[in-house]
Motif scaffolding. Structure first.
Motif, PDB file in Angstrom:
ATOM      1  N   ASP A 113       0.843  -1.200   0.000  1.00 51.63           N
ATOM      2  CA  ASP A 113       0.000   0.000   0.000  1.00 51.63           C
ATOM      3  C   ASP A 113       0.882   1.255   0.000  1.00 51.63           C
ATOM      4  O   ASP A 113       1.600   1.519   0.968  1.00 51.63           O
ATOM      5  CB  ASP A 113      -0.900  -0.034   1.247  1.00 51.63           C
ATOM      6  N   SER A 115       0.482   4.343   0.635  1.00 53.20           N
ATOM      7  CA  SER A 115       0.445   5.338   1.714  1.00 53.20           C
ATOM      8  C   SER A 115       1.107   4.796   2.988  1.00 53.20           C
ATOM      9  O   SER A 115       1.784   5.537   3.704  1.00 53.20           O
ATOM     10  CB  SER A 115      -0.980   5.859   1.954  1.00 53.20           C
TER      11      SER A 115
ATOM     12  N   ASN B  21       0.835  13.763  -1.580  1.00 53.38           N
ATOM     13  CA  ASN B  21      -0.164  12.694  -1.487  1.00 53.38           C
ATOM     14  C   ASN B  21      -1.072  12.682  -2.707  1.00 53.38           C
ATOM     15  O   ASN B  21      -2.261  12.974  -2.603  1.00 53.38           O
ATOM     16  CB  ASN B  21      -1.008  12.892  -0.221  1.00 53.38           C
ATOM     17  N   SER B  23      -3.688  11.910  -5.570  1.00 55.45           N
ATOM     18  CA  SER B  23      -4.959  11.164  -5.606  1.00 55.45           C
ATOM     19  C   SER B  23      -5.600  10.972  -4.232  1.00 55.45           C
ATOM     20  O   SER B  23      -6.545  10.194  -4.102  1.00 55.45           O
ATOM     21  CB  SER B  23      -4.801   9.799  -6.287  1.00 55.45           C
ATOM     22  N   GLN B  24      -5.102  11.653  -3.228  1.00 61.22           N
ATOM     23  CA  GLN B  24      -5.700  11.539  -1.894  1.00 61.22           C
ATOM     24  C   GLN B  24      -6.561  12.776  -1.645  1.00 61.22           C
ATOM     25  O   GLN B  24      -6.105  13.904  -1.840  1.00 61.22           O
ATOM     26  CB  GLN B  24      -4.590  11.422  -0.858  1.00 61.22           C
ATOM     27  N   PHE B  26      -8.407  15.646   0.280  1.00 57.82           N
ATOM     28  CA  PHE B  26      -8.323  16.437   1.506  1.00 57.82           C
ATOM     29  C   PHE B  26      -9.509  17.389   1.566  1.00 57.82           C
ATOM     30  O   PHE B  26      -9.811  18.062   0.586  1.00 57.82           O
ATOM     31  CB  PHE B  26      -7.011  17.233   1.552  1.00 57.82           C
ATOM     32  N   TYR B  72      -8.168  16.990  -4.550  1.00 56.28           N
ATOM     33  CA  TYR B  72      -6.988  16.121  -4.663  1.00 56.28           C
ATOM     34  C   TYR B  72      -6.182  16.516  -5.881  1.00 56.28           C
ATOM     35  O   TYR B  72      -6.693  17.162  -6.797  1.00 56.28           O
ATOM     36  CB  TYR B  72      -7.377  14.636  -4.701  1.00 56.28           C
ATOM     37  N   ARG B 152       1.413   4.651  -6.598  1.00 61.34           N
ATOM     38  CA  ARG B 152       1.590   5.806  -5.717  1.00 61.34           C
ATOM     39  C   ARG B 152       0.860   7.034  -6.267  1.00 61.34           C
ATOM     40  O   ARG B 152       0.203   7.760  -5.535  1.00 61.34           O
ATOM     41  CB  ARG B 152       3.082   6.123  -5.525  1.00 61.34           C
ATOM     42  N   ASN B 155      -2.751   6.400  -5.804  1.00 64.72           N
ATOM     43  CA  ASN B 155      -3.099   6.102  -4.412  1.00 64.72           C
ATOM     44  C   ASN B 155      -3.917   4.813  -4.294  1.00 64.72           C
ATOM     45  O   ASN B 155      -4.941   4.769  -3.603  1.00 64.72           O
ATOM     46  CB  ASN B 155      -3.835   7.291  -3.775  1.00 64.72           C
ATOM     47  N   LYS B 156      -3.480   3.778  -5.007  1.00 60.90           N
ATOM     48  CA  LYS B 156      -4.126   2.468  -4.949  1.00 60.90           C
ATOM     49  C   LYS B 156      -3.086   1.430  -4.564  1.00 60.90           C
ATOM     50  O   LYS B 156      -1.902   1.604  -4.846  1.00 60.90           O
ATOM     51  CB  LYS B 156      -4.699   2.098  -6.334  1.00 60.90           C
TER      52      LYS B 156
END
Lengths: 277, 277
Positions: A113, A115, B21, B23-24, B26, B72, B152, B155-156
């Motif tokens: 993963d 993250s 970060n 694709s994350q 916020f 994101y 990364r 984000n998967k």
């Protein structure tokens, strides 16, 4: 000077460039060409960004003076961040659904993963902050993603030791070694051109038991005239009395599984700040 | 409101958070808690950052409305960037010192270098921008770093298919498949809990010849009720007449090596923008 590029734009674009390329040096000329502003202005911008990161303990911007000079960003984890990652990892790894017959733990979801890897890698990089290294070495397969996460932050290549030689990798060097826990004989193989002689390397792996693999890597690196300056793992057992490597960094100490009562024993590792091998 | 946090600091810290970060998502609340400013101000800050990135074709900031809403960052490569990566890769891979007897090319230095991986991954992500996926799947060993670089950005998690079952990974599903080029029978193995049923996956690998492995992965994923929505490789051969997968993305077309005269033939791939399998 192009007045259209506002201070806000400059701050956003310089921050983006530095953060997206950790440990990579950018000259003032680079930013000057990109943003069409005087170097003195950009130097002030970089100082403001640096101060913002410092204030929140969110990594550092380093300046290098001289002809090859410039600035680079290194993400560094604050002590409280490291402790939180260790606690969160302990909680996550203590889920009883992870127990695999034979006293093993299923950890792929964490080791694969991005993250989680990013957080664990940040702890490792922060611990070895003052060491300098040329490569991050790992052994196939499960340690590769963590090794790459560490290498990305350091902007260094990874080197993958394989369990047998491959046709597609050219001339390789092979060495047999004895695993620490079960005293099996295994093989390490690596292309001779994968590492420059005289290099310093950080060995990264997912898990360490007696340290037989780590010791094997230290010995194997000698054949490449390379020196292992650090050993870092996500988790190490503390059931084995003495490790075959003197010094290493680990986030979690694994104390074993009570398979009958479905209880997993682990605690955050207590790492000394002295990391000399 | 805390007047001490200047606009410069806010821009630097918001940019850092989003870029670090990808694709994350916020929320505005997240930034409001972090920076102690009104959400309206922060929303304006984010719009300024977004505009700066747009102006330079340096990726996009997306907004999601609603209860689970937020912003994101997704790095996206401009067409000129992709073409430059392809050309640079061709030049780098054409070095005659890479030739390994048997018609192979040494590529580890590229496949294990974070900065090359980042560029190649960016091209892959940009190509599949409109596809949605839950996992990035690869097969051990050399494709793992590239798969992680792609994962990364998205984000998967990655999922690694292994060549045999492991004691430490619990119950696995195994399947035999036929390699396309040499008609060998090989095995794929993967823990049953490594992927949720009904998932969409992107298959990433370093190299594709006839596509037997890719076809094997498509079939293997069916056993997990998962659908392969894309196949991406750094390099594919164009010597084999027809690939066993209908559609894929490749950066480089490899046309073979003239071992006698030490000439490596390759060109940038011409990818259609239609990526449906």
């Amino acid at each position: 000077m192009n007045k259209k590029i506002s201070k806000t734009e400059r701050i956003a674009l310089i921050t983006k460039t530095l953060i997206e390329n950790p440990s990579q040096i950018f000259t003032l000329n680079y930013f000057s060409d990109m943003l069409d502003h005087a170097k003195s202005t950009l130097s002030e911008d970089i100082k403001s960004i640096e101060a913002s990161f410092e204030k929140y303990h969110l990594g550092k911007i380093y300046s290098i003076s001289g002809a090859a000079g410039g600035v680079y960003y290194l993400p560094l984890a604050h002590k409280t961040f490291v402790e939180k990652v260790q606690t969160d990892l302990c909680n996550k790894l203590s889920e009883t659904s992870r127990i695999i017959p034979g006293g093993y733990l299923y950890m792929n979801d964490i080791l694969y993963d991005p993250s989680w890897l990013e957080k664990i890698a940040l702890c490792i990089v922060s611990y070895y902050e003052s060491a300098s290294m040329d490569y991050v070495v790992t052994i196939e397969t499960k340690g590769i993603p963590l090794a790459l996460a560490v290498a990305r932050i350091l902007n260094k290549p990874i080197v993958v030791i394989r369990k047998s030689a491959r046709l597609t990798e050219g001339t390789t060097l092979q060495m047999n070694y004895v695993t620490g826990s079960k005293q099996n004989i295994k093989t390490m193989s690596m292309p001779i051109k994968s590492i420059k002689r005289g290099s310093k390397v950080l060995f990264v792996d997912d898990f360490m038991k007696a340290g037989g693999t780590a010791k094997g890597v230290v010995d194997f690196m000698k054949e490449f005239e390379a020196q292992v300056v650090g050993v870092a793992v996500m988790m190490s057992t503390i059931t084995t009395e003495e490790k075959l490597v003197q010094s290493y960094y680990s986030l979690i100490d694994f104390k074993g599984i009570d398979e009958k009562n479905k209880i997993i024993h682990m605690i955050p590792s207590n790492n000394k700040s002295d990391f000399t091998l």
